[in-house]
Scaffold this motif. Structure first.
Motif, PDB file in Angstrom:
ATOM      1  N   PHE A   7      -4.624 -11.413   4.704  1.00  0.00           N
ATOM      2  CA  PHE A   7      -4.175 -10.478   3.685  1.00  0.00           C
ATOM      3  C   PHE A   7      -3.744  -9.207   4.405  1.00  0.00           C
ATOM      4  CE2 PHE A   7      -6.809 -11.811  -0.313  1.00  0.00           C
ATOM      5  CZ  PHE A   7      -6.311 -13.103  -0.217  1.00  0.00           C
ATOM      6  N   TYR A   8      -2.607  -8.665   4.004  1.00  0.00           N
ATOM      7  CA  TYR A   8      -2.144  -7.398   4.567  1.00  0.00           C
ATOM      8  C   TYR A   8      -1.784  -6.466   3.429  1.00  0.00           C
ATOM      9  CZ  TYR A   8       0.749  -4.013   7.107  1.00  0.00           C
ATOM     10  OH  TYR A   8       1.290  -2.859   7.624  1.00  0.00           O
ATOM     11  N   THR A   9      -2.379  -5.280   3.446  1.00  0.00           N
ATOM     12  CA  THR A   9      -2.165  -4.286   2.400  1.00  0.00           C
ATOM     13  C   THR A   9      -1.559  -3.024   3.000  1.00  0.00           C
ATOM     14  OG1 THR A   9      -4.081  -5.133   1.223  1.00  0.00           O
ATOM     15  CG2 THR A   9      -3.281  -2.971   0.568  1.00  0.00           C
ATOM     16  N   ASP A  10      -0.421  -2.628   2.445  1.00  0.00           N
ATOM     17  CA  ASP A  10       0.290  -1.445   2.909  1.00  0.00           C
ATOM     18  C   ASP A  10       1.192  -0.987   1.772  1.00  0.00           C
ATOM     19  OD1 ASP A  10       1.929   0.419   4.416  1.00  0.00           O
ATOM     20  OD2 ASP A  10       1.397  -0.695   6.222  1.00  0.00           O
ATOM     21  N   ASP A  11       1.479   0.290   1.698  1.00  0.00           N
ATOM     22  CA  ASP A  11       2.397   0.767   0.664  1.00  0.00           C
ATOM     23  C   ASP A  11       3.839   0.820   1.161  1.00  0.00           C
ATOM     24  OD1 ASP A  11       1.590   2.944   2.369  1.00  0.00           O
ATOM     25  OD2 ASP A  11       2.600   4.295   0.967  1.00  0.00           O
ATOM     26  N   THR A  34       0.607 -10.551   1.089  1.00  0.00           N
ATOM     27  CA  THR A  34       0.775  -9.112   1.227  1.00  0.00           C
ATOM     28  C   THR A  34       0.588  -8.420  -0.124  1.00  0.00           C
ATOM     29  OG1 THR A  34       3.175  -9.249   0.923  1.00  0.00           O
ATOM     30  CG2 THR A  34       2.347  -9.335   3.190  1.00  0.00           C
ATOM     31  N   TYR A  35       0.094  -7.208  -0.038  1.00  0.00           N
ATOM     32  CA  TYR A  35      -0.165  -6.418  -1.241  1.00  0.00           C
ATOM     33  C   TYR A  35       0.343  -5.003  -1.021  1.00  0.00           C
ATOM     34  CZ  TYR A  35      -3.065 -10.384  -2.126  1.00  0.00           C
ATOM     35  OH  TYR A  35      -3.488 -11.677  -2.295  1.00  0.00           O
ATOM     36  N   ASN A  40      -3.763  -3.084  -5.881  1.00  0.00           N
ATOM     37  CA  ASN A  40      -3.222  -4.447  -5.979  1.00  0.00           C
ATOM     38  C   ASN A  40      -4.036  -5.414  -5.121  1.00  0.00           C
ATOM     39  OD1 ASN A  40      -1.173  -3.715  -7.750  1.00  0.00           O
ATOM     40  ND2 ASN A  40       0.289  -3.334  -6.105  1.00  0.00           N
ATOM     41  N   PHE A  41      -4.410  -4.965  -3.930  1.00  0.00           N
ATOM     42  CA  PHE A  41      -5.249  -5.792  -3.063  1.00  0.00           C
ATOM     43  C   PHE A  41      -6.604  -6.069  -3.712  1.00  0.00           C
ATOM     44  CE2 PHE A  41      -8.839  -5.611  -0.123  1.00  0.00           C
ATOM     45  CZ  PHE A  41      -8.681  -6.829   0.519  1.00  0.00           C
ATOM     46  N   LEU A  42      -7.250  -5.015  -4.213  1.00  0.00           N
ATOM     47  CA  LEU A  42      -8.573  -5.196  -4.826  1.00  0.00           C
ATOM     48  C   LEU A  42      -8.507  -6.127  -6.033  1.00  0.00           C
ATOM     49  CD1 LEU A  42      -9.961  -1.570  -4.521  1.00  0.00           C
ATOM     50  CD2 LEU A  42     -10.788  -3.602  -3.311  1.00  0.00           C
ATOM     51  N   ASN A  43      -7.447  -6.019  -6.824  1.00  0.00           N
ATOM     52  CA  ASN A  43      -7.289  -6.927  -7.958  1.00  0.00           C
ATOM     53  C   ASN A  43      -7.235  -8.378  -7.480  1.00  0.00           C
ATOM     54  OD1 ASN A  43      -7.170  -4.704  -9.648  1.00  0.00           O
ATOM     55  ND2 ASN A  43      -4.948  -4.752  -9.849  1.00  0.00           N
ATOM     56  N   ALA A  44      -6.539  -8.615  -6.363  1.00  0.00           N
ATOM     57  CA  ALA A  44      -6.399  -9.978  -5.834  1.00  0.00           C
ATOM     58  C   ALA A  44      -7.680 -10.481  -5.180  1.00  0.00           C
ATOM     59  CB  ALA A  44      -5.254 -10.025  -4.825  1.00  0.00           C
ATOM     60  N   MET A  61      -2.255   5.314   1.873  1.00  0.00           N
ATOM     61  CA  MET A  61      -1.574   4.759   0.713  1.00  0.00           C
ATOM     62  C   MET A  61      -1.879   5.642  -0.491  1.00  0.00           C
ATOM     63  SD  MET A  61      -2.371   0.673   1.116  1.00  0.00           S
ATOM     64  CE  MET A  61      -4.166   0.847   1.274  1.00  0.00           C
ATOM     65  N   PRO A  62      -0.930   5.764  -1.417  1.00  0.00           N
ATOM     66  CA  PRO A  62      -1.215   6.530  -2.633  1.00  0.00           C
ATOM     67  C   PRO A  62      -2.217   5.792  -3.509  1.00  0.00           C
ATOM     68  CG  PRO A  62       0.941   5.489  -2.772  1.00  0.00           C
ATOM     69  CD  PRO A  62       0.418   5.216  -1.391  1.00  0.00           C
ATOM     70  N   GLY A  63      -2.874   6.510  -4.371  1.00  0.00           N
ATOM     71  CA  GLY A  63      -3.892   5.888  -5.227  1.00  0.00           C
ATOM     72  C   GLY A  63      -5.103   5.552  -4.381  1.00  0.00           C
TER      73      GLY A  63
END
Length: 143
Positions: A7-11, A34-35, A40-44, A61-63
């Protein structure tokens, strides 16, 4: 290596695409999810059966930023053991130490060259995360 899910999370959409290109060039069966953004990552991740071999996580990242996501994961009974590699443009010692204290498993400053991005991903795939214990000497990966 066998089959892996990353999993990769980035804005940053460009960073997500470059990372995906790097994964495609690695000659192993890697499924990449990718998220865009921490929420979005936490939801997944909380929607079973999502259990990646490793998570690459951007900090800025924002938020919900990377610190927020890391802290939420480590405070979760359900997903606290998932290996997290902080993948950030920062190389500031204070930020690196904060990530280690919050429970990240590894820190990689985002490489510029594609070859170094590939090396970074391969490094994370070669670690036996069940046995790996992060400490000050092995926490930061230098490509």
């Amino acid at each position: 290596m066998t089959d892996f899910t990353i999993f990769y999370t980035d804005d940053d959409e460009d960073d997500l695409c470059i990372f995906a290109d790097a994964v495609e060039s690695i000659p192993h069966n890697i499924k990449l999810q990718t998220y865009s953004g921490g929420q979005n990552f936490l939801n997944a991740i909380y929607d079973p059966p999502a259990t990646p071999y490793v998570v690459f996580l951007d900090l800025n990242m924002p938020g919900k930023n990377g610190f927020d996501v890391l802290e939420e994961l480590r405070n979760s009974d359900y997903k606290k053991d998932i290996p997290v590699v902080i993948y950030s443009t920062s190389s500031e010692p204070g930020i690196i130490e904060k990530c280690r204290k919050l429970g990240a498993n590894c820190f990689i400053t985002k490489p510029v060259l594609m070859n170094d991005i590939i090396k970074s991903i391969e490094h994370a795939m070669q670690i036996d995360w069940e046995k790996f214990i992060p400490n000050q000497s092995n926490f930061v990966f230098k490509y």
